[in-house]
Design an enzyme around this catalytic site. Structure first.
Site, mmCIF file in Angstrom:
data_model
loop_
_atom_site.group_PDB
_atom_site.id
_atom_site.type_symbol
_atom_site.label_atom_id
_atom_site.label_comp_id
_atom_site.label_asym_id
_atom_site.label_seq_id
_atom_site.Cartn_x
_atom_site.Cartn_y
_atom_site.Cartn_z
ATOM 1 N N LYS A 103 0.873 4.399 7.051
ATOM 2 C CA LYS A 103 0.145 5.183 6.047
ATOM 3 C C LYS A 103 0.595 6.646 6.115
ATOM 4 C CE LYS A 103 -2.784 2.000 4.511
ATOM 5 N NZ LYS A 103 -2.003 0.873 5.048
ATOM 6 N N SER A 117 0.807 -1.227 0.000
ATOM 7 C CA SER A 117 0.000 0.000 0.000
ATOM 8 C C SER A 117 0.837 1.274 0.000
ATOM 9 C CB SER A 117 -0.953 0.016 1.199
ATOM 10 O OG SER A 117 -0.259 0.316 2.382
#
Length: 208
Positions: free
Chosen positions: A167, A129
């Site tokens: 993230k 990701s």
């Protein structure tokens, strides 16, 4: 000066450089070294520094006036064990997984992060990701422990289900957005988020 005395003086200089950096965070000037090791000539100190560099005990940056960095070999010569940071398990960079707080092993601390040694830990990335940010599956990220972050910084965050993920962080009007760096993945939107730390380094070498 005999070779034995010269070697002793070089170790004295090496020790002084190490102690100075450890105490105040940056190396001494050549004149400070002169005073500390009782040498009157700066050229003599420059000569010792050059020999320490040839021996692989010291790295000098010729473009900066006092950029002196002691190598791992230099620290070994002084009897100093390299500082290490804990590897505390695995964190997902795709779908969050339960955070692992057990220390699996230790990783040698990069010299440029020594001032933050007590605040750092390492995590292994699983997932894709964050690939657009250059963080790949299997990479190892160095994280500085802190509970705040600026918008756009890459963090390790705990979700409301007590799961950890890497993230990019954004605080928005009425929620927090944990944004993946992968065009095929959706952001995680949360009313609350706990930040464990900010990513400050990346290692691609296998640490096992």
């Amino acid at each position: 000066m005999s070779k034995k005395n010269s070697d002793t003086k070089q170790l004295e200089i090496l020790r002084y450089i190490y102690d100075t950096v450890d105490h105040r965070g940056f190396p001494p000037t050549v004149r400070e070294i002169c005073a500390a090791v009782k040498l009157s000539s700066t050229s003599t100190v420059h000569g010792h520094l050059a020999r320490l560099e040839r021996k692989g005990l010291l790295i000098k940056d010729a473009t900066k006036p006092r950029a002196l960095e002691i190598t791992d070999e230099g620290k070994k010569e002084l009897g100093i064990k390299p500082k290490r940071i804990p590897v505390i398990g695995v964190v997902a960079a795709g779908h969050p997984i339960l955070a692992v707080q057990d220390i699996d092993e230790y990783f040698p601390l990069p010299p440029d992060l020594e001032n933050d040694a007590g605040e750092l830990f390492m995590l292994k990335i699983h997932g894709e990701s964050m690939i657009n940010a250059g963080i790949l599956n299997g990479d190892n990220v160095i994280v500085k422990k802190q509970n705040t972050a600026n918008n756009g910084e890459i963090v390790v965050a705990m979700t409301d289900e007590n799961e950890a993920t890497v993230k990019r962080f954004y605080k928005e009007k009425d929620h927090y957005r944990l944004q993946p760096e992968n065009d095929t993945m959706a952001p995680i939107i949360l009313p609350e988020v706990t930040i464990l730390g900010k990513v400050v380094g990346l290692y691609r070498n296998n640490i096992d």
